[in-house]
Scaffold this active site. Structure first.
Site, PDB file in Angstrom:
ATOM      1  N   ASP A  91     -19.571  13.542 -36.902  1.00 17.25           N
ATOM      2  CA  ASP A  91     -20.266  12.442 -36.244  1.00 17.25           C
ATOM      3  C   ASP A  91     -20.753  11.450 -37.287  1.00 17.25           C
ATOM      4  OD1 ASP A  91     -22.309  14.426 -37.022  1.00 17.25           O
ATOM      5  OD2 ASP A  91     -23.716  13.046 -36.057  1.00 17.25           O
ATOM      6  N   GLU A 153     -25.059  15.848 -36.525  1.00 19.21           N
ATOM      7  CA  GLU A 153     -25.954  15.836 -37.680  1.00 19.21           C
ATOM      8  C   GLU A 153     -26.717  14.532 -37.778  1.00 19.21           C
ATOM      9  OE1 GLU A 153     -27.496  15.275 -41.672  1.00 19.21           O
ATOM     10  OE2 GLU A 153     -25.963  14.040 -40.705  1.00 19.21           O
TER      11      GLU A 153
END
Length: 448
Positions: A91, A153
């Site tokens: 991500d 994250e």
């Protein structure tokens, strides 16, 4: 053997660029308010397919408690060999102001020898580092491998942190390569051994029952915004350094330093503006608390009226160095804010999250193997670096796997401008760090 490995990695770099372009093109921002969640799923599936092709087994997606998907897989060790866990995340941060980008954020673009795009360094470049190392080794992977590539994250929602403890058996390894950091500068081999923790609070000030006309009441009427400004200003000394009652703010850093001129350039400090605080840049970044006002609620300039504000509030973050308890630091911050209230105004402080700092133990065989690999690739010993940011997962891993060595490394360096417009990666860092990783796996296997 090392020369042959280097030649293989050189030959793999065009594929690394093509793959990174494919992965960067997927806008995997793990915030459904901004980007479709299926884009994160697409990135996860791309990662799973790539690591399957690189020789890992049973690579699949696991849903974590925050709803994101982690890519997990494994490769069994040869007899008697250790196991290494490879970590990264797919991500990315949103591109922020796309108008500030010189090239489209989700289109990998080469410019002045660097590859630009959101996630090119953080952290898709590190995924390509892993893949290039494994592809170069081929079937000659001398250790067991565990893989976990998380998908949230950047949002800080803690999916993987919650996933790890109940799945400790599946993720257990002797050494954990947490590849979400990088070198002190291009060409300077570095392991990050220190992470600051972070705590958040929201401080609110009430002074009046409601806003009142500044012409009729301004002067004796207490101004809530002015009171808040005084409270916030009390968190810094005359040099601008953080000063919080009950908190040690004078630590020193003993690892690799950070040149002040380089820092000014990296941080974009304007000409003539002084840095805040005292001591070395490294002291202030990695060994001392650092307070920042990250948000404030008060009347905006556009549409403002001549009135004395009755209320105001601010969100404050405090970065916490290793050796300082995050909960104790948050308590000290709350007490300081409450005690600094002027004129008897009412102050309330809401405690938000508190993440602990992290310090790695560097005396084991995995660190020795990493140092040897870095010296062979870069021609100089490994340096130790602190990082001002926080990776809460490291503390979860340290608690869950107390015997494992945790190493933070990767392709990121200050010129990458991670989280900012025009993020980029130096392809030479992908090449060299992939070489380091492949050599590390060999040297670590030989140490057992």
């Amino acid at each position: 053997m090392t020369d042959e490995l280097a030649r293989r990695i050189d030959a793999l770099m065009p594929r690394a660029r093509t793959d990174l372009a494919e992965l960067v093109a997927i806008p995997s921002v793990a915030d459904p308010r901004q980007y479709p969640p299926e884009k994160c799923r697409e990135a996860a599936e791309w990662v799973a397919a790539a690591f399957t092709d690189a020789g890992l087994r049973d690579v699949h997606l696991e849903e974590t408690p925050d709803g994101s998907h982690a890519v997990v897989g494994h490769r069994p060790p040869p007899p008697g060999a250790p196991t290494v866990l490879l970590y990264s995340h797919y991500d990315v941060q949103p591109p922020l102001d796309e108008a500030a980008w010189t090239s489209p954020p989700f289109e990998l673009t080469e410019r002045d020898g660097r590859w630009y795009g959101r996630g090119a360094a953080d952290c898709k470049g590190n995924i390509l580092m892993h893949l290039t190392a494994l592809r170069a080794l081929g079937e000659d992977i001398p250790v067991g491998l565990k893989l976990v590539v998380e998908g949230s994250e950047e949002q800080g929602t803690g999916g993987l942190e919650q996933y790890v403890p109940p799945h400790a058996g599946e993720l257990h390894a002797d050494a954990l390569l947490i590849c979400d950091t990088g070198n002190a500068a291009v060409g300077v081999p570095t392991a990050t051994t220190s992470l600051r923790g972070v705590v958040y609070v929201v401080v609110a000030v009430e002074a009046l029952k409601g806003d009142v006309h500044s012409g009729m009441f301004g002067g004796p009427a207490p101004d809530a915004l002015a009171a808040l400004i005084r409270i916030l200003d009390s968190l810094r000394d005359a040099d601008g350094g953080t000063r919080i009652n009950g908190l040690d703010c004078d630590g020193s850093w003993s690892g690799v330093g950070y040149d002040e001129g380089t820092f000014r350039t990296d941080a974009g400090v304007l000409d003539g503006v002084r840095l805040t605080g005292s001591g070395t840049v490294a002291d202030r970044l990695w060994a001392r608390p650092a307070v920042t006002v990250i948000g404030i609620d008060c009347p905006p300039v556009v549409g403002s009226v001549p009135a004395v504000p009755a209320t105001a509030r601010a969100r404050v973050s405090l970065r916490v160095p290793p050796g300082t308890d995050a909960q104790a630091a948050q308590a000290a911050l709350v007490a300081h804010l409450e005690a600094a209230a002027p004129w008897g105004v009412r102050v309330s402080v809401e405690r938000e999250s508190a993440g602990a700092p992290f310090r790695a133990e560097t005396g084991g065989p995995a660190y020795a193997a990493l140092d040897k690999a870095m010296q062979e690739v870069y021609g100089k010993p490994m340096s130790f670096l602190g990082q001002g940011g926080s990776i809460p997962l490291c503390n979860v891993l340290a608690t869950t796997f107390p015997e494992a060595e945790i190493m933070l490394m990767g392709v990121e360096e200050p010129r990458c401008r991670i989280h900012a417009p025009n993020e980029s990666v130096d392809p030479e860092e992908i090449r060299r760090m992939a070489h380091v990783e492949a050599l590390f796996l060999r040297h670590f296997a030989a140490s057992r």
